[in-house]
Design an enzyme around this catalytic site. Structure first.
Site, PDB file in Angstrom:
ATOM      1  N   GLU A 230      84.182  14.458  39.632  1.00 32.03           N
ATOM      2  CA  GLU A 230      84.117  15.619  40.522  1.00 32.03           C
ATOM      3  C   GLU A 230      85.244  15.527  41.535  1.00 32.03           C
ATOM      4  O   GLU A 230      85.920  14.504  41.634  1.00 32.03           O
ATOM      5  CB  GLU A 230      82.746  15.703  41.213  1.00 32.03           C
ATOM      6  CG  GLU A 230      81.640  16.122  40.250  1.00 32.03           C
ATOM      7  CD  GLU A 230      80.309  16.412  40.916  1.00 32.03           C
ATOM      8  OE1 GLU A 230      80.260  16.573  42.134  1.00 32.03           O
ATOM      9  OE2 GLU A 230      79.305  16.470  40.186  1.00 32.03           O
TER      10      GLU A 230
ATOM     11  N   HIS B  90      80.949  25.742  49.235  1.00 31.09           N
ATOM     12  CA  HIS B  90      81.252  25.330  47.860  1.00 31.09           C
ATOM     13  C   HIS B  90      82.274  26.309  47.309  1.00 31.09           C
ATOM     14  O   HIS B  90      82.142  27.519  47.481  1.00 31.09           O
ATOM     15  CB  HIS B  90      79.983  25.344  47.001  1.00 31.09           C
ATOM     16  CG  HIS B  90      80.135  24.556  45.742  1.00 31.09           C
ATOM     17  ND1 HIS B  90      80.899  24.995  44.687  1.00 31.09           N
ATOM     18  CD2 HIS B  90      79.663  23.341  45.382  1.00 31.09           C
ATOM     19  CE1 HIS B  90      80.869  24.082  43.715  1.00 31.09           C
ATOM     20  NE2 HIS B  90      80.126  23.058  44.127  1.00 31.09           N
TER      21      HIS B  90
ATOM     22  N   ARG C 154      86.925  19.452  48.253  1.00 33.17           N
ATOM     23  CA  ARG C 154      86.217  20.738  48.213  1.00 33.17           C
ATOM     24  C   ARG C 154      86.747  21.754  49.230  1.00 33.17           C
ATOM     25  O   ARG C 154      86.863  22.941  48.940  1.00 33.17           O
ATOM     26  CB  ARG C 154      84.744  20.445  48.488  1.00 33.17           C
ATOM     27  CG  ARG C 154      83.844  21.522  48.098  1.00 33.17           C
ATOM     28  CD  ARG C 154      82.427  21.036  48.139  1.00 33.17           C
ATOM     29  NE  ARG C 154      82.032  20.411  46.894  1.00 33.17           N
ATOM     30  CZ  ARG C 154      80.786  20.027  46.629  1.00 33.17           C
ATOM     31  NH1 ARG C 154      79.855  20.171  47.525  1.00 33.17           N
ATOM     32  NH2 ARG C 154      80.487  19.465  45.475  1.00 33.17           N
TER      33      ARG C 154
ATOM     34  N   HIS D  39      77.160  26.057  51.457  1.00 32.49           N
ATOM     35  CA  HIS D  39      76.543  25.101  50.539  1.00 32.49           C
ATOM     36  C   HIS D  39      75.841  23.937  51.222  1.00 32.49           C
ATOM     37  O   HIS D  39      74.721  23.597  50.865  1.00 32.49           O
ATOM     38  CB  HIS D  39      77.643  24.572  49.617  1.00 32.49           C
ATOM     39  CG  HIS D  39      77.165  23.642  48.544  1.00 32.49           C
ATOM     40  ND1 HIS D  39      76.240  24.022  47.604  1.00 32.49           N
ATOM     41  CD2 HIS D  39      77.490  22.352  48.252  1.00 32.49           C
ATOM     42  CE1 HIS D  39      76.012  23.013  46.773  1.00 32.49           C
ATOM     43  NE2 HIS D  39      76.738  21.983  47.159  1.00 32.49           N
TER      44      HIS D  39
ATOM     45  N   ARG E 112      82.189  16.491  53.191  1.00 33.64           N
ATOM     46  CA  ARG E 112      81.408  15.607  52.315  1.00 33.64           C
ATOM     47  C   ARG E 112      82.035  15.474  50.934  1.00 33.64           C
ATOM     48  O   ARG E 112      82.417  16.458  50.310  1.00 33.64           O
ATOM     49  CB  ARG E 112      79.995  16.171  52.177  1.00 33.64           C
ATOM     50  CG  ARG E 112      79.100  15.378  51.264  1.00 33.64           C
ATOM     51  CD  ARG E 112      77.720  16.002  51.237  1.00 33.64           C
ATOM     52  NE  ARG E 112      77.751  17.318  50.662  1.00 33.64           N
ATOM     53  CZ  ARG E 112      77.550  17.582  49.374  1.00 33.64           C
ATOM     54  NH1 ARG E 112      77.275  16.601  48.520  1.00 33.64           N
ATOM     55  NH2 ARG E 112      77.594  18.815  48.923  1.00 33.64           N
TER      56      ARG E 112
HETATM   57  C1  SIN Z   1      78.044  20.601  42.512  1.00 33.16           C
HETATM   58  O1  SIN Z   1      77.431  20.362  41.478  1.00 33.16           O
HETATM   59  O2  SIN Z   1      79.178  21.065  42.529  1.00 33.16           O
HETATM   60  C2  SIN Z   1      77.389  20.318  43.816  1.00 33.16           C
HETATM   61  C3  SIN Z   1      77.327  18.875  44.039  1.00 33.16           C
HETATM   62  C4  SIN Z   1      77.315  18.589  45.501  1.00 33.16           C
HETATM   63  O3  SIN Z   1      77.291  19.508  46.318  1.00 33.16           O
HETATM   64  O4  SIN Z   1      77.376  17.415  45.845  1.00 33.16           O
END
Ligand code: SIN
Length: 541
Positions: free
Chosen positions: A114, A231, A277, A338, A373
């Site tokens: 991620e 998000h 993010r 988010h 975060r």
């Molecule tokens: C996501 O699946 O993109 C969200 C995961 C997160 O907010 O940590």
């Protein structure tokens, strides 16, 4: 008011934080778990991506720590991050012990990539249904544990004794209106986030931030509320509710494109589509404005269809249910509110500044996330610091000092708007105000206007604080609105005082980070009296 029984632990909230601390606490005493909806209503259930932990061969707690600090943009509490990363693998073992089945292949746990993680590190369960799997496993255990669970219990206040200690809670039943007071030795707030403050959010309806409002009114310090994470990729499809499209989709090779079909992320960050993010969210916003489009596109059509349907069954079915086959068409996406990075200030042992009052999960601000975060660190944070919280109530603290934070402390001001028309206080108006004036991109004038409107709404909303009498129906929504106005004030005032841009907080009038703001904002209590109006200041009205 009926004063009910007394418990060792009163735990508020039924997401991962509430369920896990309740399970651990139950080994040491009586537990009352209160939740304002049903036990299944929580934000955890919607977590898709998974839980980050350094369990892979190419990984180490040191690398996880480094990535977390990097994403946090200079505001993480380093000792807290070290604990988070170090305790990660144990937390995963703990979830397995409690019945969570993480996805594996040939006996090896599958790890996803991620944004801003330097290696694949994210464990998932049921593809993109990780939160739901964790929630179901913990709920089952809790219902077997002998803990008392009361649903539809909306808290109105935390009871604080004359010597300043939290000793209980007051609540009313959201369906009957019946009021109760419960006494407890340890009060734990695990009420989750506050995404419902914004017009567009990935959060469910219960995410109204009640715990922050309750703790602040009880005298607890609240910090870093200006850092609210958006998000980058929420589904933006006419007629479909806002819905999370996991960052893991980009981890599997999904590519962001603008309305002209151009892949743009390489222009914004060396990590491209897997940049931190906040960078991705603002890049999408910039491209949407440049192309006058209400969304960008997330393209997975080049990935094998069977890979998409097995790895992301929830997202695939949801989109298909709204007429979009994501294996054939790009997904329209836009940023949405988010995750609440700030919250009730806690030590790494879950202690708030009010003795007897503890917090864990999204409602707490441990300092692990800094200004931004790292993806999938939140479920882990809840597990690691939830466990320490319960240990602390048993008198354990391992002798470790808690990390120092440089901070600036404020009181919440009250502001006048004598020369402007303030719209009526409704949930929709509040969500619009926050989305427009305190969203992904902010500036001082718009924040100040929002602060003034919120001050007026505060006086309008006070009268609603008393719960309705029995038989008059649910007053839950009215109480949530009172809480949301207070939380909005904390967010907006935090954003106003922080005259810089850092992580999730971006101001066009102060677009760079500033050394003198490498500190945490803390709000405790409200100012008496009013800030005088300044109608000539050019504030938009
Ligand atoms: C996501 O699946 O993109 C969200 C995961 C997160 O907010 O940590």
């Amino acid at each position: 008011m009926t004063i009910r029984d007394s418990y060792d632990y009163i735990i508020v909230g039924s997401g991962i934080g509430g369920l896990y601390t309740a399970l651990l606490a139950r080994e040491h005493g009586s537990v009352l778990l209160l939740t304002k909806g049903t036990i299944e209503d929580c934000n955890t259930r919607y977590a898709q991506g998974g839980i980050a932990a350094a369990v892979g061969d190419a990984d180490s707690p040191e690398l996880h720590e480094q990535d977390t600090l990097e994403a946090g943009a200079g505001l993480c509490v380093p000792e807290t991050v070290r604990i988070l990363a170090r305790e990660g693998p144990t937390a995963i073992q703990e979830l397995v012990r409690l019945g969570v089945e993480f996805d594996t292949q040939q006996g090896e746990v599958l790890l996803a990539r991620e944004g801003a993680h330097s290696v694949p590190r994210v464990l998932h369960a049921g593809g993109d249904a990780t939160g739901a799997n964790i929630e179901t496993a913990l709920m089952k255990r809790l219902l077997e544990s002998g803990a008392t669970v009361k649903e539809h219990a909306m808290l109105t206040s935390i009871v604080v004794s004359d010597d300043g200690r939290a000793t209980g809670v007051r609540a009313f039943h959201a369906q009957t209106g019946e009021e109760s007071e419960f006494a407890g030795r340890f009060i734990v707030l695990a009420t989750g986030g506050a995404g419902r403050l914004f017009r567009y959010t990935t959060n469910p309806e219960v995410a109204t931030g009640d715990g922050v409002a309750l703790a602040f009114r009880a005298g607890a310090a609240v910090n870093d509320m200006e850092f609210y994470q958006f998000h980058p990729t929420a589904l933006h499809l006419p007629g479909a509710p806002t819905f999370l499209i996991s960052e893991a989709v980009r981890g599997e090779g999904g590519v962001l494109r603008n309305a002209l079909g151009e892949a743009f992320m390489a222009r914004y960050h060396a990590m491209g589509d897997l940049a931190p993010r906040d960078v991705v969210a603002r890049a999408i916003d910039t491209e949407m404005r440049a192309t006058s489009s209400p969304h960008a596109l997330l393209d997975v059509t080049h990935i094998r269809a069977s890979r998409i349907t097995t790895r992301f069954p929830t997202i695939y079915s949801y989109c298909l249910g709204h007429g979009l086959d994501i294996t054939k068409q790009p997904i329209p996406v836009a940023p949405a509110a988010h995750y609440m990075i700030g919250g009730i200030k806690t030590t790494s042992w879950g202690e708030t500044t009010v003795p007897g009052l503890y917090a864990c999960g999204e409602v707490a601000s441990t300092g692990a996330h800094g200004a931004n975060r790292l993806a999938s660190n939140s479920l882990l944070e809840t597990m690691v610091f939830g466990k320490r919280l319960v240990e602390r109530t048993l008198g354990r603290n391992g002798g470790e000092p808690d990390g120092d934070r440089t901070e600036r402390v404020f009181k919440l001001p009250n502001r006048h708007v004598p020369c402007a028309q303030v719209p009526p206080l409704t949930l929709g108006n509040l969500q619009d105000l926050l989305w427009r004036n305190s969203g992904l991109v902010r500036n001082g004038d718009e924040l100040l206007w929002a602060a003034r409107v919120l001050s007026v709404w505060r006086t309008m909303s006070r009268a609603r604080q008393a719960p309705m009498k029995s038989g008059q129906g649910s007053d839950r929504a009215a109480n949530e609105l009172v809480n949301m106005v207070l939380i909005a004030r904390l967010m907006v005032e935090g954003a106003l005082v922080r005259q810089e841009s850092r992580g999730a907080h971006y101001r066009t009038d102060f677009p760079e980070p500033r050394k003198e703001w490498e500190l945490h904002t803390v709000f405790v209590g409200e100012e008496r009296g009013w800030h005088q109006p300044s109608c000539a200041s050019g504030i938009p009205q």
